[in-house]
Design a protein around this motif. Structure first.
Motif, PDB file in Angstrom:
ATOM      1  N   THR A 180     -28.226 -37.212  26.668  1.00  0.00           N
ATOM      2  CA  THR A 180     -29.579 -37.314  26.133  1.00  0.00           C
ATOM      3  C   THR A 180     -29.564 -37.389  24.612  1.00  0.00           C
ATOM      4  O   THR A 180     -30.224 -38.248  24.005  1.00  0.00           O
ATOM      5  CB  THR A 180     -30.426 -36.113  26.591  1.00  0.00           C
ATOM      6  N   VAL A 181     -28.798 -36.503  23.993  1.00  0.00           N
ATOM      7  CA  VAL A 181     -28.718 -36.478  22.530  1.00  0.00           C
ATOM      8  C   VAL A 181     -28.067 -37.751  22.015  1.00  0.00           C
ATOM      9  O   VAL A 181     -28.540 -38.378  21.053  1.00  0.00           O
ATOM     10  CB  VAL A 181     -27.922 -35.246  22.055  1.00  0.00           C
ATOM     11  N   PHE A 182     -26.982 -38.171  22.645  1.00  0.00           N
ATOM     12  CA  PHE A 182     -26.250 -39.321  22.137  1.00  0.00           C
ATOM     13  C   PHE A 182     -27.028 -40.612  22.359  1.00  0.00           C
ATOM     14  O   PHE A 182     -27.009 -41.516  21.500  1.00  0.00           O
ATOM     15  CB  PHE A 182     -24.866 -39.396  22.790  1.00  0.00           C
ATOM     16  N   ARG A 183     -27.734 -40.727  23.473  1.00  0.00           N
ATOM     17  CA  ARG A 183     -28.565 -41.918  23.695  1.00  0.00           C
ATOM     18  C   ARG A 183     -29.640 -42.023  22.627  1.00  0.00           C
ATOM     19  O   ARG A 183     -29.914 -43.107  22.090  1.00  0.00           O
ATOM     20  CB  ARG A 183     -29.219 -41.881  25.076  1.00  0.00           C
ATOM     21  N   ARG A 184     -30.260 -40.896  22.298  1.00  0.00           N
ATOM     22  CA  ARG A 184     -31.299 -40.900  21.267  1.00  0.00           C
ATOM     23  C   ARG A 184     -30.724 -41.323  19.915  1.00  0.00           C
ATOM     24  O   ARG A 184     -31.334 -42.093  19.173  1.00  0.00           O
ATOM     25  CB  ARG A 184     -31.935 -39.508  21.160  1.00  0.00           C
ATOM     26  N   TRP A 185     -29.539 -40.822  19.597  1.00  0.00           N
ATOM     27  CA  TRP A 185     -28.880 -41.197  18.353  1.00  0.00           C
ATOM     28  C   TRP A 185     -28.629 -42.710  18.304  1.00  0.00           C
ATOM     29  O   TRP A 185     -28.902 -43.367  17.295  1.00  0.00           O
ATOM     30  CB  TRP A 185     -27.565 -40.434  18.213  1.00  0.00           C
ATOM     31  N   LEU A 186     -28.122 -43.267  19.422  1.00  0.00           N
ATOM     32  CA  LEU A 186     -27.844 -44.696  19.444  1.00  0.00           C
ATOM     33  C   LEU A 186     -29.124 -45.520  19.309  1.00  0.00           C
ATOM     34  O   LEU A 186     -29.152 -46.540  18.608  1.00  0.00           O
ATOM     35  CB  LEU A 186     -27.130 -45.065  20.742  1.00  0.00           C
ATOM     36  N   ALA A 187     -30.193 -45.079  19.963  1.00  0.00           N
ATOM     37  CA  ALA A 187     -31.472 -45.785  19.845  1.00  0.00           C
ATOM     38  C   ALA A 187     -31.951 -45.774  18.399  1.00  0.00           C
ATOM     39  O   ALA A 187     -32.470 -46.785  17.897  1.00  0.00           O
ATOM     40  CB  ALA A 187     -32.506 -45.150  20.766  1.00  0.00           C
ATOM     41  N   ASP A 188     -31.768 -44.672  17.715  1.00  0.00           N
ATOM     42  CA  ASP A 188     -32.155 -44.578  16.312  1.00  0.00           C
ATOM     43  C   ASP A 188     -31.334 -45.513  15.435  1.00  0.00           C
ATOM     44  O   ASP A 188     -31.781 -45.913  14.348  1.00  0.00           O
ATOM     45  CB  ASP A 188     -32.005 -43.141  15.805  1.00  0.00           C
TER      46      ASP A 188
END
Length: 339
Positions: free
Chosen positions: A306-314
């Motif tokens: 969840t955290v890493f997906r959000r980082w990549l989207a950013d």
């Protein structure tokens, strides 16, 4: 009419409709491409397996008789309407990324990987693709690994100090990959190197596959701290704190894992020394690997998704999460038998 995706995500694992095969499936299927031989990726019950020669050697040891095909790195293989090739993942010897091309569109499944060379595994090679399915076991900025030479020196200093104090050193490490990586960095001049049966068997298999490793002595009745003073003992984590390990007392117990970066896990492990060493990419490694693929779509699986997906989207990626039944290093440790 929209074209079917190169890979789809099912309750059996990652599926390629064009080739009708699965990658690291966790339920029985007719055709499985396996990234590496750890037990959470290479499971029993498949009709046919495809993997690298080094992975297959370990898989046959663990799974028994299987119908399988070996595929060398970089060699394309046509399966139905898909072209498949395997590329070094750097996780453990023989570990592979799976490149799948259908009608000119390329997807890559990373399996487990790390980008820093360890002197043992085939070094990671970035593979250009349109979509990349990446593990993110250690997908938080707190996880950053030190250079291999520093880790090796730290382990040898710990061992030498214990030997000087008249104690054995019992070091917990997963029997395939991590144990041999540590073994490759040990200084045999400090003392004898003993191995738990699970470690010794995997080490023997990898020696037959051409890996050069220091001499080891399998722990059998009569092999203990008295017969081999000042020894370092390599054993699966599940053996730490057991009657098997107590034959070497008084001894210092250590554990080698990326999870040793977290103080709470170090305390729960109740070991004298934790060595931060992982066969997975750290935060910087994950970001570097993803960037070098050139992929615009990235799916993350296993770990801090969840955290890493959000980082990549950013960062501008079209990012998603793939649910998985893979359990990672802790499952690998639990699967090993204490002898």
């Amino acid at each position: 009419m929209a074209r079917e995706p190169v890979l789809t995500f099912t309750d059996r694992g990652i599926h390629c409709p064009a080739g009708d095969f699965y990658i690291d499936p966790w339920r029985p299927v007719d055709r499985a491409i396996v990234t590496h031989a750890h037990s959470d990726h290479a499971r029993s019950g498949m009709g046919h397996y495809l993997a690298t020669p080094r992975s297959l050697a370990a898989m046959r040891h663990r799974l028994g008789p299987i119908t399988a095909q070996a595929l060398e790195f970089g060699v394309p293989l046509r399966i139905g309407g898909a072209t498949v090739s395997l590329h070094p993942a750097g996780h453990v010897p023989g570990s592979a990324q799976v490149r799948v091309e259908v009608a000119g569109e390329v997807w890559v499944v990373s399996g487990d990987y790390k980008i820093a060379p360890d002197g043992l595994s085939e070094p990671f090679e970035p593979v250009r693709c349109d979509a990349f399915i990446s593990e993110c076991t250690f997908g938080l900025p707190v996880f950053r690994w030190r250079p291999e030479a520093e880790i090796r020196a730290e382990v040898n200093r710990w061992w030498a100090g214990n030997a000087a104090d008249g104690r054995a050193s019992v070091l917990g490490a997963y029997s395939l990959g991590k144990a041999q990586r540590l073994l490759a960095g040990l200084d045999p001049g400090i003392g004898p190197i003993l191995t738990h049966g699970a470690v010794e068997e995997m080490t023997a298999i990898l020696r037959l596959q051409g890996l050069m490793l220091p001499e080891t002595i399998r722990v059998v009745p009569g092999v203990d701290a008295k017969s081999h003073p000042g020894a370092l003992v390599l054993a699966p984590p599940a053996a730490l704190g057991t009657p098997w390990a107590r034959r070497f007392g008084p001894a210092s117990e250590g554990f080698a894992s990326g999870w040793m970066r977290l103080r709470g896990i170090r305390r729960r492990r109740s070991v004298d020394r934790g060595f931060v060493i992982s066969d997975h990419a750290d935060w910087d490694g994950l970001n570097t690997a993803i960037r070098e693929t050139g992929a615009s779509r990235v799916f993350v699986t296993h770990g801090y998704t969840t955290v890493f997906r959000r980082w990549l989207a950013d960062q501008g990626y079209d990012a998603g999460i793939v649910a998985t039944d893979w359990q990672g290093d802790e499952a690998e440790a639990a699967a090993e038998v204490t002898e």
